[in-house]
Design an enzyme around this catalytic site. Structure first.
Site, PDB file in Angstrom:
ATOM      1  N   LEU A   1       0.818  -1.217   0.000  1.00  0.00           N
ATOM      2  CA  LEU A   1       0.000   0.000   0.000  1.00  0.00           C
ATOM      3  C   LEU A   1       0.849   1.262   0.000  1.00  0.00           C
ATOM      4  CD1 LEU A   1      -2.855  -1.031   2.492  1.00  0.00           C
ATOM      5  CD2 LEU A   1      -2.857  -1.132  -0.001  1.00  0.00           C
ATOM      6  N   CYS A   2       1.926   1.244  -0.788  1.00  0.00           N
ATOM      7  CA  CYS A   2       2.757   2.447  -0.916  1.00  0.00           C
ATOM      8  C   CYS A   2       3.023   2.742  -2.395  1.00  0.00           C
ATOM      9  CB  CYS A   2       4.064   2.294  -0.151  1.00  0.00           C
ATOM     10  SG  CYS A   2       4.935   0.732  -0.401  1.00  0.00           S
ATOM     11  N   GLY A   3       1.989   2.559  -3.220  1.00  0.00           N
ATOM     12  CA  GLY A   3       2.103   2.871  -4.632  1.00  0.00           C
ATOM     13  C   GLY A   3       3.093   1.958  -5.337  1.00  0.00           C
TER      14      GLY A   3
END
Length: 323
Positions: free
Chosen positions: A87-89
């Protein structure tokens, strides 16, 4: 067209997701602040040590050490930094892609088994093992709790392998933290220490804000004083008045390893700050998308509700006319 009940269910689901992404954005913002403080506290020491080493090696022609001597490359070690969670691109995906390209290029040039990977982060470690790379060590805990002691241990082990000829080159792959809105994927030589490229490193950072806006991406300008030489060119002032005590070998044996330790610790702090910044931006984008989706769903719900009311009125009016 979906029913009113289905639309209401989707609205509730998007609202729930929006609360999660908004909370994760705030958590990432808080962690980013702590990471920025860590870099800010370390930068003065890093800058001063780098300046001392630059001045010393530029002034002393006989200042040589095994750690800055290039030799034919037969085996390479890659120290790759990633995160432990998602969930950090595209943070982890970009690091893994660069790692694969680097490994493939060395395998094509040097042959199979010429590259070993030192993963710092669970994501890159899992991917490297899945791809069948020669993986050394497990340093996932270092990402969650960065500390200089473990970085020094890793740097010492890499330095020993380089000194003993087990590896001929060590490279770092990580994200360089520029600002909350900009992280630059970097592939840098760790050993042998490339003094010229190290001294030309980009020190422009914005550590004053964790807001990912265009204004936050305007980096701090260099404030180092410069002088003009006889040709009218701007040059860095250099102090070459050195008295070496007790001897050259002792000074270099202390100064060069310290720079190596600092390079590794800086890369770790850069990667950690970049991870939190990337997650903050990703969660902010997800929250904005949820807001837009909620707007569309509410509009669709109101239209459907109005259509249902209109149909009921038409039925009532039609019944009255028939009677």
């Amino acid at each position: 067209m979906p029913s009113l009940k289905e639309i209401k269910g989707r609205i509730a689901s998007v609202n729930s997701t929006r609360k999660i992404t908004s909370a994760m954005k705030m958590v990432a913002s808080s962690k980013l602040h702590h990471a920025q403080v860590a870099i800010q506290n370390m930068l003065p020491y890093e800058t001063m040590l780098e300046h001392i080493l630059k001045s010393f090696l530029a002034a002393e022609a006989e200042a040589q050490t095994v750690y800055d001597q290039e030799r034919p490359v037969k085996r390479v070690a890659l120290v790759v930094f990633s995160s432990n969670s998602s969930l950090c691109g595209g943070f982890n995906a970009n690091v893994i892609k660069l790692m694969q390209r680097t490994v493939d290029s060395y395998v094509e040039e040097l042959g199979q088994g010429s590259v070993e990977v030192w993963p710092i982060g669970r994501k890159v470690a899992d991917k490297a093992r899945k791809l069948g790379y020669d993986v050394h060590g497990d340093y996932a805990a270092l990402v969650d709790h960065p500390n200089a002691r473990e970085c020094i241990d890793i740097a010492m082990e890499l330095g020993r392998k380089f000194r003993d000829g087990e590896v001929d080159k060590v490279e770092l792959i990580y994200h360089h933290f520029k600002s909350a809105g900009s992280q630059i994927l970097t592939n840098k030589t760790f050993l042998p220490i490339d003094l010229e490229s190290e001294l030309e490193r980009d020190h422009e950072r914005d550590l004053t804000s964790n807001v990912a806006t265009k204004k936050a991406q305007d980096y701090l300008k260099r404030k180092r004083k410069k002088v003009v030489n006889a040709q009218g060119e701007e040059v860095e002032p250099l102090n070459d008045n050195f008295i070496v005590e007790p001897d050259m070998d002792t000074v270099l044996s202390q100064l060069i390893p310290k720079l190596a330790h600092l390079m590794l610790f800086t890369a770790l702090l850069d990667s950690v700050a970049s991870e939190h910044a990337a997650r903050m931006v990703a969660m902010q984008t997800a929250t904005d998308n949820a807001d837009e989706l909620l707007r569309q769903l509410n509009l669709q719900y109101n239209k459907s509700r109005q259509q249902a009311i209109t149909n009921e009125l038409l039925d009532i009016v039609g019944g009255s006319v028939n009677n």
